[in-house]
Design a protein around this motif. Sequence first.
Motif: not given
Length: 352
Positions: A60-67
């Motif tokens: 989730y944090r990886r996706l949040e960072e990419a967003l």
Amino acid sequence: MTKPNDVFESIDTDLNTTSSKQLIEQQATHWLLIQDELDLDQKVQFEQWLVIDPEHERIYRRLEEALSLVEQIPVAQSSDPVVLVEQLNNSSKVTIATDKVAVNNHVYRWFAVAASIMLIAMLGWFGQEPQEAGPVIAQQIYQTETAQVETYLLVDGSVVTLGPDSKLLVSISNQARSLKLLSGEGYFDVVTDKIRPFVVSSGQVGVTIIGTEFNVRYNSHSIQVAVSEGLVEVELQDMRTKLQAGEVIIADNSSGLSQVTSIDPALIDDWQQGQLTYQDVPLGHIVSQLNRYYAGQIIVVGEDVEQLRVTASFSTQDIPSVIQDLAAMLSLEYTQSGDTWLLTKPAMVKTN
């Protein structure tokens, strides 16, 4: 064309479903897409999903960072996820988007999340193994009902006592001890471990300690931290304050950290013995706690009434009597209808 919402409506967010990394990626995408629209129950479910498996939070944090990277591209240029990723890769200077309407638009957000997934795939972030978190030893959700007080022994030897109507998520690994108080109140007797800090978070407030005894009380508007023994560090956004035994602080998202005040350490955990003690506390905070001990409902009418300050001690064995005592102390009127009580200014109560 498939609508964005249709893509995610069927995703299973069951807390126990963690068999497939691809499924976790889908779940993380689902949560990120609806993050700004969660109600209270959904926020609790999201927190449970996040803590139940370290892989959940990592992805989730990886996706949040990419967003966050994708949303920094000027949004007027394109709504195509492929073009967005290309723009990000070719941009020498990332600028903050100014079109707030487009940023908040559901369709744009769906495309941005889709672009984020592509970016993660290109960078291989989903496949990276976590560098800091060790294997989880124990994960548990503890919850109490109205008027129920329970004590739990954690796997590291620390002891947690939860007050009524409280919920606590616990995740302990070989390298970290992380707890999230989602509601209610908890008293923590922490075993010293210099290698694994003991971190309790509630809302946006974080409390970090090595070994100590302290109390965290969650209210709808603020978090109160009181220390019985040892030393803790309280963090809210960019503000940090250290507390020692006999000190208390209130953290509020709107007003920040309050001044540190003194409190008798013997009174910090008095609620475990059925006694509630307050020193210059707003009535609204007191009623919020009383409602956790009472099967009915207590309502304070008027923001000015909620802010009335109280210094007193009450027994949790007879909540209706406490309500009447508060009304007399603050020159308020109370009305009762079944198990519901109203506390109001005298002029606000109609008389026959």
